[in-house]
Design a protein around this motif. Structure first.
Motif, PDB file in Angstrom:
ATOM      1  N   VAL A 138       0.785  -1.082   0.147  1.00  0.00           N
ATOM      2  CA  VAL A 138      -0.013   0.036  -0.064  1.00  0.00           C
ATOM      3  C   VAL A 138       0.832   1.437  -0.045  1.00  0.00           C
ATOM      4  O   VAL A 138       2.036   1.213   0.391  1.00  0.00           O
ATOM      5  N   LYS A 139       0.288   2.350  -0.332  1.00  0.00           N
ATOM      6  CA  LYS A 139       1.121   3.567  -0.284  1.00  0.00           C
ATOM      7  C   LYS A 139       1.364   3.943   1.198  1.00  0.00           C
ATOM      8  O   LYS A 139       0.670   3.777   2.102  1.00  0.00           O
ATOM      9  N   PRO A 140       2.727   4.326   1.412  1.00  0.00           N
ATOM     10  CA  PRO A 140       2.767   5.022   2.776  1.00  0.00           C
ATOM     11  C   PRO A 140       2.006   6.008   3.230  1.00  0.00           C
ATOM     12  O   PRO A 140       1.482   6.871   2.419  1.00  0.00           O
ATOM     13  N   GLY A 141       1.858   6.418   4.373  1.00  0.00           N
ATOM     14  CA  GLY A 141       0.857   7.205   5.009  1.00  0.00           C
ATOM     15  C   GLY A 141       1.746   8.076   5.968  1.00  0.00           C
ATOM     16  O   GLY A 141       2.805   8.151   6.431  1.00  0.00           O
ATOM     17  N   ILE A 142       0.852   9.200   6.035  1.00  0.00           N
ATOM     18  CA  ILE A 142       1.311  10.228   7.082  1.00  0.00           C
ATOM     19  C   ILE A 142       1.089   9.692   8.403  1.00  0.00           C
ATOM     20  O   ILE A 142       2.029   9.997   9.394  1.00  0.00           O
ATOM     21  N   THR A 143       0.103   9.114   8.529  1.00  0.00           N
ATOM     22  CA  THR A 143      -0.350   8.331   9.916  1.00  0.00           C
ATOM     23  C   THR A 143      -0.684   6.962   9.501  1.00  0.00           C
ATOM     24  O   THR A 143      -0.862   6.559   8.295  1.00  0.00           O
ATOM     25  N   TRP A 151      -0.240  -5.820   9.701  1.00  0.00           N
ATOM     26  CA  TRP A 151      -1.652  -5.842  10.217  1.00  0.00           C
ATOM     27  C   TRP A 151      -2.732  -5.226   9.542  1.00  0.00           C
ATOM     28  O   TRP A 151      -3.462  -5.500   9.059  1.00  0.00           O
ATOM     29  N   TYR A 152      -2.085  -3.823   9.208  1.00  0.00           N
ATOM     30  CA  TYR A 152      -3.073  -3.000   8.569  1.00  0.00           C
ATOM     31  C   TYR A 152      -3.231  -3.224   7.281  1.00  0.00           C
ATOM     32  O   TYR A 152      -4.557  -3.138   6.817  1.00  0.00           O
ATOM     33  N   VAL A 153      -2.126  -3.570   6.632  1.00  0.00           N
ATOM     34  CA  VAL A 153      -2.219  -4.007   5.203  1.00  0.00           C
ATOM     35  C   VAL A 153      -3.181  -5.243   5.081  1.00  0.00           C
ATOM     36  O   VAL A 153      -4.110  -5.190   4.280  1.00  0.00           O
ATOM     37  N   GLU A 154      -3.210  -6.179   5.886  1.00  0.00           N
ATOM     38  CA  GLU A 154      -4.056  -7.350   5.904  1.00  0.00           C
ATOM     39  C   GLU A 154      -5.625  -6.900   6.281  1.00  0.00           C
ATOM     40  O   GLU A 154      -6.452  -7.801   6.033  1.00  0.00           O
ATOM     41  N   ASN A 155      -5.875  -5.971   7.112  1.00  0.00           N
ATOM     42  CA  ASN A 155      -7.136  -5.581   7.792  1.00  0.00           C
ATOM     43  C   ASN A 155      -7.629  -4.289   7.238  1.00  0.00           C
ATOM     44  O   ASN A 155      -8.409  -3.833   7.987  1.00  0.00           O
ATOM     45  N   ARG A 156      -7.271  -3.374   6.543  1.00  0.00           N
ATOM     46  CA  ARG A 156      -7.635  -2.208   6.196  1.00  0.00           C
ATOM     47  C   ARG A 156      -9.023  -2.201   5.747  1.00  0.00           C
ATOM     48  O   ARG A 156      -9.439  -3.213   5.001  1.00  0.00           O
ATOM     49  N   SER A 157      -9.455  -1.003   6.145  1.00  0.00           N
ATOM     50  CA  SER A 157     -11.122  -0.876   5.958  1.00  0.00           C
ATOM     51  C   SER A 157     -11.300   0.423   6.310  1.00  0.00           C
ATOM     52  O   SER A 157     -10.623   1.151   7.006  1.00  0.00           O
ATOM     53  N   PRO A 158     -12.606   1.036   5.795  1.00  0.00           N
ATOM     54  CA  PRO A 158     -13.012   2.357   6.156  1.00  0.00           C
ATOM     55  C   PRO A 158     -13.322   2.612   7.711  1.00  0.00           C
ATOM     56  O   PRO A 158     -12.738   3.765   8.265  1.00  0.00           O
ATOM     57  N   ARG A 159     -13.524   1.291   8.249  1.00  0.00           N
ATOM     58  CA  ARG A 159     -13.664   1.663   9.657  1.00  0.00           C
ATOM     59  C   ARG A 159     -12.275   1.641  10.351  1.00  0.00           C
ATOM     60  O   ARG A 159     -12.177   2.545  11.299  1.00  0.00           O
ATOM     61  N   VAL A 160     -11.219   1.008  10.008  1.00  0.00           N
ATOM     62  CA  VAL A 160     -10.050   1.021  10.613  1.00  0.00           C
ATOM     63  C   VAL A 160      -9.271   2.331  10.524  1.00  0.00           C
ATOM     64  O   VAL A 160      -8.638   3.152  11.050  1.00  0.00           O
ATOM     65  N   ASP A 161      -9.833   2.734   9.045  1.00  0.00           N
ATOM     66  CA  ASP A 161      -9.284   4.139   8.605  1.00  0.00           C
ATOM     67  C   ASP A 161      -9.489   5.228   9.568  1.00  0.00           C
ATOM     68  O   ASP A 161      -8.984   6.136  10.112  1.00  0.00           O
ATOM     69  N   LEU A 162     -10.991   5.168   9.977  1.00  0.00           N
ATOM     70  CA  LEU A 162     -11.615   6.279  10.821  1.00  0.00           C
ATOM     71  C   LEU A 162     -10.820   6.129  11.966  1.00  0.00           C
ATOM     72  O   LEU A 162     -10.577   7.219  12.826  1.00  0.00           O
ATOM     73  N   LYS A 163     -10.747   5.188  12.621  1.00  0.00           N
ATOM     74  CA  LYS A 163     -10.198   4.764  13.909  1.00  0.00           C
ATOM     75  C   LYS A 163      -8.926   5.375  13.972  1.00  0.00           C
ATOM     76  O   LYS A 163      -8.345   6.187  14.779  1.00  0.00           O
ATOM     77  N   ILE A 164      -8.110   5.271  12.816  1.00  0.00           N
ATOM     78  CA  ILE A 164      -6.749   5.957  12.904  1.00  0.00           C
ATOM     79  C   ILE A 164      -6.734   7.327  12.816  1.00  0.00           C
ATOM     80  O   ILE A 164      -5.798   7.983  13.539  1.00  0.00           O
ATOM     81  N   LEU A 165      -7.635   7.838  11.787  1.00  0.00           N
ATOM     82  CA  LEU A 165      -7.565   9.388  11.913  1.00  0.00           C
ATOM     83  C   LEU A 165      -8.071  10.105  13.287  1.00  0.00           C
ATOM     84  O   LEU A 165      -7.611  11.042  13.717  1.00  0.00           O
ATOM     85  N   LEU A 166      -9.176   9.191  14.161  1.00  0.00           N
ATOM     86  CA  LEU A 166      -9.690   9.780  15.285  1.00  0.00           C
ATOM     87  C   LEU A 166      -8.696   9.821  16.287  1.00  0.00           C
ATOM     88  O   LEU A 166      -8.583  10.634  17.235  1.00  0.00           O
ATOM     89  N   ARG A 167      -7.609   8.828  16.182  1.00  0.00           N
ATOM     90  CA  ARG A 167      -6.777   8.459  17.143  1.00  0.00           C
ATOM     91  C   ARG A 167      -5.382   9.427  17.252  1.00  0.00           C
ATOM     92  O   ARG A 167      -4.514   9.260  17.882  1.00  0.00           O
ATOM     93  N   THR A 168      -4.943   9.882  15.740  1.00  0.00           N
ATOM     94  CA  THR A 168      -3.963  10.548  15.611  1.00  0.00           C
ATOM     95  C   THR A 168      -3.628  11.784  16.550  1.00  0.00           C
ATOM     96  O   THR A 168      -2.304  11.617  16.786  1.00  0.00           O
TER      97      THR A 168
END
Length: 193
Positions: A130-135, A157-174
């Protein structure tokens, strides 16, 4: 995240951050007259290289002195302004431009250096799918305070389990993770070779 959301989010964030970027750029320039941006080759999706952008927080050509690419807490190469930028993670803001250019995503594993990628196992290479991310997942679970192998495993783990829900969790916790520090110690977070 999909490309359109990444570009839209990064564009809005760049517009909102532009006053902060302007003040930081002026402060960096006034401190030592060196370049405002630090550019470094990093490894992205599928192993392709790109030029990562950051606000410069260290003396010019810092990687040629001291700990090289590693940055230790209290590193004398860090400028006064650089300490503040690192504390607030503002030095990462120019990477929003990397997102707009399509080299990075808002969310994904942090981009690493080629010498680190050269030491990856086949499983660890999955983080390049996947593309590298800022967070990312590793960022919200300890950032640089974690051992390198653990950070890579979190990225896989992120690569194998990424989803809109996981992305939202990351954004909220960043925002909470931003103040966890960015120092990796003598080996740059990588095991001694």
């Amino acid at each position: 995240m999909n490309r359109a959301l990444d570009v839209a989010g990064a564009s809005v964030a760049l517009a909102l951050a532009s006053p902060v970027l302007a003040v930081a750029a002026l402060a960096i320039k006034l401190e030592d007259r060196g370049p405002v941006l630090y550019r470094q080759r990093r490894v992205g999706k599928d192993g392709g290289e790109f030029e990562l952008l950051k606000l410069r927080t260290m003396v010019p050509d810092a990687e040629m002195h001291g700990a090289g690419f590693a940055v230790n807490r209290g590193d004398p190469r860090i400028t006064r302004m650089g300490r503040l930028l690192r504390l607030l993670s503002l030095d990462e803001l120019p990477q929003l431009w990397n997102v707009v250019r399509g080299e990075m995503s808002l969310i994904g594993p942090r981009p690493t250096l080629q010498y680190q990628v050269d030491q990856y196992t086949s499983r660890q290479r999955r983080r390049l799918e996947v593309k590298p991310g800022i967070t990312g997942w590793a960022q919200i679970h300890g950032r640089a305070s974690l051992p390198w192998e653990e950070r890579i495993e979190l990225d896989v783990w992120y690569v194998e389990n990424r989803s809109p829900r996981v992305d939202l969790k990351i954004l909220l916790r960043t925002p909470l993770a931003l103040f966890g520090g960015t120092y990796k110690g003598e080996t740059g977070g990588w095991r001694a070779g």
